[in-house]
Design a protein around this motif. Structure first.
Motif, PDB file in Angstrom:
ATOM      1  N   ASP A 465     -19.369  28.947  11.983  1.00 59.58           N
ATOM      2  CA  ASP A 465     -18.196  28.322  12.591  1.00 59.58           C
ATOM      3  C   ASP A 465     -18.661  27.036  13.265  1.00 59.58           C
ATOM      4  O   ASP A 465     -19.241  27.066  14.353  1.00 59.58           O
ATOM      5  CB  ASP A 465     -17.569  29.277  13.608  1.00 59.58           C
ATOM      6  CG  ASP A 465     -16.272  28.752  14.206  1.00 59.58           C
ATOM      7  OD1 ASP A 465     -16.173  27.536  14.468  1.00 59.58           O
ATOM      8  OD2 ASP A 465     -15.349  29.566  14.429  1.00 59.58           O
ATOM      9  N   GLY A 466     -18.426  25.906  12.603  1.00 58.44           N
ATOM     10  CA  GLY A 466     -18.939  24.631  13.100  1.00 58.44           C
ATOM     11  C   GLY A 466     -18.433  24.250  14.476  1.00 58.44           C
ATOM     12  O   GLY A 466     -19.198  23.784  15.328  1.00 58.44           O
ATOM     13  N   PHE A 467     -17.153  24.458  14.717  1.00 60.40           N
ATOM     14  CA  PHE A 467     -16.569  24.087  16.003  1.00 60.40           C
ATOM     15  C   PHE A 467     -17.102  24.983  17.125  1.00 60.40           C
ATOM     16  O   PHE A 467     -17.382  24.505  18.237  1.00 60.40           O
ATOM     17  CB  PHE A 467     -15.043  24.168  15.933  1.00 60.40           C
ATOM     18  CG  PHE A 467     -14.336  23.622  17.140  1.00 60.40           C
ATOM     19  CD1 PHE A 467     -14.712  22.402  17.696  1.00 60.40           C
ATOM     20  CD2 PHE A 467     -13.288  24.315  17.730  1.00 60.40           C
ATOM     21  CE1 PHE A 467     -14.058  21.886  18.811  1.00 60.40           C
ATOM     22  CE2 PHE A 467     -12.619  23.818  18.838  1.00 60.40           C
ATOM     23  CZ  PHE A 467     -13.010  22.597  19.385  1.00 60.40           C
ATOM     24  N   ALA A 468     -17.262  26.260  16.842  1.00 58.72           N
ATOM     25  CA  ALA A 468     -17.827  27.175  17.837  1.00 58.72           C
ATOM     26  C   ALA A 468     -19.261  26.781  18.179  1.00 58.72           C
ATOM     27  O   ALA A 468     -19.670  26.839  19.347  1.00 58.72           O
ATOM     28  CB  ALA A 468     -17.774  28.609  17.323  1.00 58.72           C
ATOM     29  N   ALA A 469     -20.034  26.367  17.167  1.00 57.10           N
ATOM     30  CA  ALA A 469     -21.410  25.932  17.417  1.00 57.10           C
ATOM     31  C   ALA A 469     -21.431  24.677  18.276  1.00 57.10           C
ATOM     32  O   ALA A 469     -22.271  24.529  19.173  1.00 57.10           O
ATOM     33  CB  ALA A 469     -22.125  25.681  16.086  1.00 57.10           C
ATOM     34  N   PHE A 470     -20.494  23.760  18.011  1.00 55.25           N
ATOM     35  CA  PHE A 470     -20.391  22.545  18.828  1.00 55.25           C
ATOM     36  C   PHE A 470     -20.091  22.906  20.286  1.00 55.25           C
ATOM     37  O   PHE A 470     -20.731  22.388  21.208  1.00 55.25           O
ATOM     38  CB  PHE A 470     -19.284  21.643  18.272  1.00 55.25           C
ATOM     39  CG  PHE A 470     -19.017  20.420  19.109  1.00 55.25           C
ATOM     40  CD1 PHE A 470     -19.726  19.251  18.897  1.00 55.25           C
ATOM     41  CD2 PHE A 470     -18.061  20.446  20.120  1.00 55.25           C
ATOM     42  CE1 PHE A 470     -19.492  18.124  19.676  1.00 55.25           C
ATOM     43  CE2 PHE A 470     -17.817  19.328  20.901  1.00 55.25           C
ATOM     44  CZ  PHE A 470     -18.534  18.161  20.686  1.00 55.25           C
ATOM     45  N   ASN A 471     -19.129  23.775  20.503  1.00 53.53           N
ATOM     46  CA  ASN A 471     -18.763  24.159  21.865  1.00 53.53           C
ATOM     47  C   ASN A 471     -19.907  24.873  22.577  1.00 53.53           C
ATOM     48  O   ASN A 471     -20.110  24.699  23.785  1.00 53.53           O
ATOM     49  CB  ASN A 471     -17.516  25.048  21.846  1.00 53.53           C
ATOM     50  CG  ASN A 471     -16.266  24.269  21.482  1.00 53.53           C
ATOM     51  OD1 ASN A 471     -16.169  23.071  21.746  1.00 53.53           O
ATOM     52  ND2 ASN A 471     -15.306  24.939  20.859  1.00 53.53           N
ATOM     53  N   TYR A 472     -20.641  25.679  21.838  1.00 52.60           N
ATOM     54  CA  TYR A 472     -21.810  26.375  22.385  1.00 52.60           C
ATOM     55  C   TYR A 472     -22.823  25.364  22.931  1.00 52.60           C
ATOM     56  O   TYR A 472     -23.340  25.500  24.044  1.00 52.60           O
ATOM     57  CB  TYR A 472     -22.434  27.234  21.279  1.00 52.60           C
ATOM     58  CG  TYR A 472     -23.714  27.932  21.631  1.00 52.60           C
ATOM     59  CD1 TYR A 472     -23.709  29.223  22.144  1.00 52.60           C
ATOM     60  CD2 TYR A 472     -24.958  27.314  21.408  1.00 52.60           C
ATOM     61  CE1 TYR A 472     -24.897  29.885  22.435  1.00 52.60           C
ATOM     62  CE2 TYR A 472     -26.138  27.962  21.701  1.00 52.60           C
ATOM     63  CZ  TYR A 472     -26.104  29.244  22.215  1.00 52.60           C
ATOM     64  OH  TYR A 472     -27.293  29.887  22.510  1.00 52.60           O
ATOM     65  N   LEU A 473     -23.076  24.319  22.147  1.00 50.49           N
ATOM     66  CA  LEU A 473     -24.039  23.296  22.566  1.00 50.49           C
ATOM     67  C   LEU A 473     -23.472  22.408  23.668  1.00 50.49           C
ATOM     68  O   LEU A 473     -24.196  21.987  24.579  1.00 50.49           O
ATOM     69  CB  LEU A 473     -24.448  22.446  21.359  1.00 50.49           C
ATOM     70  CG  LEU A 473     -25.281  23.158  20.298  1.00 50.49           C
ATOM     71  CD1 LEU A 473     -25.438  22.287  19.054  1.00 50.49           C
ATOM     72  CD2 LEU A 473     -26.649  23.552  20.852  1.00 50.49           C
ATOM     73  N   ALA A 474     -22.165  22.122  23.589  1.00 46.68           N
ATOM     74  CA  ALA A 474     -21.530  21.239  24.565  1.00 46.68           C
ATOM     75  C   ALA A 474     -21.505  21.844  25.963  1.00 46.68           C
ATOM     76  O   ALA A 474     -21.365  21.116  26.958  1.00 46.68           O
ATOM     77  CB  ALA A 474     -20.116  20.897  24.115  1.00 46.68           C
TER      78      ALA A 474
END
Length: 493
Positions: A465-474
């Protein structure tokens, strides 16, 4: 006391001679002294990769600088440590051919006579002498040609399934990132990605690592198809077949479709080595890829081969250099008794990051019948290191680039891995200061669970899940605005 002394001498002598594999030792005793055998020589001296990794963290060494530092350290240390062994080899010019000394790993390859092998057999500088017989091949995919020649103002369902559209909406498209497609070659003229071939801007030798051909091509369609899934977009028709449609790419053609044509496994080391310093200049880093896509495996038996030794060291070096290393899981299905190499390596949960296949053309995202299941055979302490694959992604009936300007539909985990690679590049654009390992961990931890609850040997952690990975890092780091990305990979033109 005398008997004990003799016993100790026997034990020491036996241990001292064990730098040669039993199979090779037996083989050279039965062959003519002047018959050539392909061998690898692994030397004892090693760089402490964990120590260097900790040094990078303490000094906050920029990710792009790490590959050059790693390459320089390895070259200085390993070339020096190989001198005396090479001296013995060179003193016997009639007893070897095709000599190659590596620096990404402390290893020498050559075709040697039994006579020369015996000269090296008890050398204290050598950890292991072994026969080299392994080969590579792509993870074969099924193809249906000439279907849907152009999608026309559309996005493939596999891309929608990995939830990266929110990243596009924010402006992340892979701009300023670089992928190395380790495959069967790529047609650089295909309109889906022709303008973003690095060879359009830099010397060809640092953009194309040819084994079978000196010029870029995609005679075997496999590599062209995987490249399309990573970064394909036909702007004229807005036909989006790739996740990271503004990324740049380099490629090789080391992989083939038939076993008979395969190069030895040892040759694959040369291309990984090349990726650490494509232009041969240790003062530059713009040309080092952010990620390597590997839709291939080795043609070897299901066992614990390559669970240790120079291949594991090579994979650890790539990770240390900050590069993501993504692999297809394989197409042996649920009846497979184990996992092929190098996918089965389990140095940590994201080293040789392996991807199973699901069907994104159906709502339930079922696992593809061909997708290889775990566990891995490499010894571990259990838990996640034993489970295989790491994650899943769309790999069934995937439409992508074909030939010099066409399209087709293929199925295989070869198609699943580049979905993860494309997602990786979007995250890399947003977080360019993170290593490949850190980005892969985000993808791993945020995958959406499928199948039985929790991580399993069918789906791994689930579909990415690309967006979930982005939010995890953000939540931990401040992402770089896509408007501030100056594409510094072109600063040397």
């Amino acid at each position: 006391m005398k008997n004990l002394f003799l016993y100790l001498i026997i034990i020491v002598s036996f241990s001292y001679s064990q730098n040669i594999s039993p199979f090779l030792d037996k083989k050279i005793s039965t062959l003519p002294e002047k018959e050539f055998i392909p061998i690898t020589i692994e030397l004892n001296e090693k760089i402490d990769l964990k120590k260097l990794k900790n040094e990078f963290k303490i000094n906050n060494t920029p990710i792009k600088k790490r590959a050059s530092i790693v390459a320089k350290r390895l070259q200085n240390k390993y070339k020096k440590s190989q001198e005396k062994v090479l001296e013995i080899i060179l003193m016997n010019p009639n007893d070897y051919k095709n000599l190659h000394a590596f620096w990404a790993v402390n290893m020498i390859y050559l075709e040697s006579t039994p006579f020369l092998i015996k000269q090296l057999k008890n050398n204290s500088l050598i950890r292991k002498i072994d026969i080299e017989i392994g080969k590579m091949q792509p993870i074969n995919s099924e193809s249906v040609s000439n279907l849907q020649i152009h999608g026309g103002n559309s996005t493939e369902p596999g891309i929608e399934a990995i939830n990266i559209r929110p990243l596009w909406d924010m402006g992340y498209t892979g701009k300023g990132t670089l992928v190395f497609n380790y495959d069967t070659g790529v047609w650089p003229t295909h309109p889906a990605f022709s303008e973003r071939f690095f060879g359009n801007f830099y010397p060809m030798e640092q953009c194309w690592d040819g084994y079978f051909s000196e010029t870029p091509n995609g005679f075997n369609d496999h590599g062209t198809h995987t490249m399309g899934i990573i970064g394909g977009l036909v702007e004229e028709t807005n036909d989006t077949i790739g996740s990271s449609f503004n990324c740049y790419w380099i490629a090789n053609d080391f992989v083939t479709s038939t076993v008979e044509e395969l190069p030895p496994v040892v040759d694959m080391v040369t291309s990984f080595e090349w990726s650490l310093n494509p232009d041969g200049d240790l003062s530059t880093d713009y040309d080092v890829p952010d990620v390597i896509n590997n839709s291939w495996r080795w043609y070897n038996p299901i066992d614990t081969l390559q669970c240790e030794g120079y291949i594991v060291e090579l994979m650890n070096v790539i990770e240390l250099a900050g590069i993501g290393n993504i692999f297809s899981a394989g197409n042996d299905g649920p009846n497979n008794e184990g996992v092929k190499a190098p996918q089965r390596i389990n140095s940590n949960v994201v080293n040789t990051f392996c991807v199973g296949s699901v069907n994104a053309n159906a709502e339930n995202l079922m696992i593809s019948t061909f997708s290889t299941r775990g566990p891995t055979q490499c010894p571990s302490e259990g838990g996640s290191l034993e489970i295989y694959p790491e994650v899943s992604a769309p790999g069934q009936a995937v439409r992508s680039a074909s030939g010099e300007n066409g399209f087709d539909i293929k199925s295989g985990t070869s198609m699943a891995a580049p979905h993860v690679t494309g997602c990786f590049l979007l995250l890399k654009e947003a977080f360019p200061f993170l290593s490949g390992e850190e980005i892969l961990l985000a993808i791993y931890y945020t995958a959406v669970d499928l199948g039985e609850e929790g991580e399993d040997n069918i789906y791994g952690m689930g579909i990415i899940d690309g967006f979930a990975a982005f939010n995890y890092l953000a939540e931990i780091y401040e992402p770089i605005s896509p408007d501030n990305n100056l594409e510094d990979i072109f600063s040397n033109i």
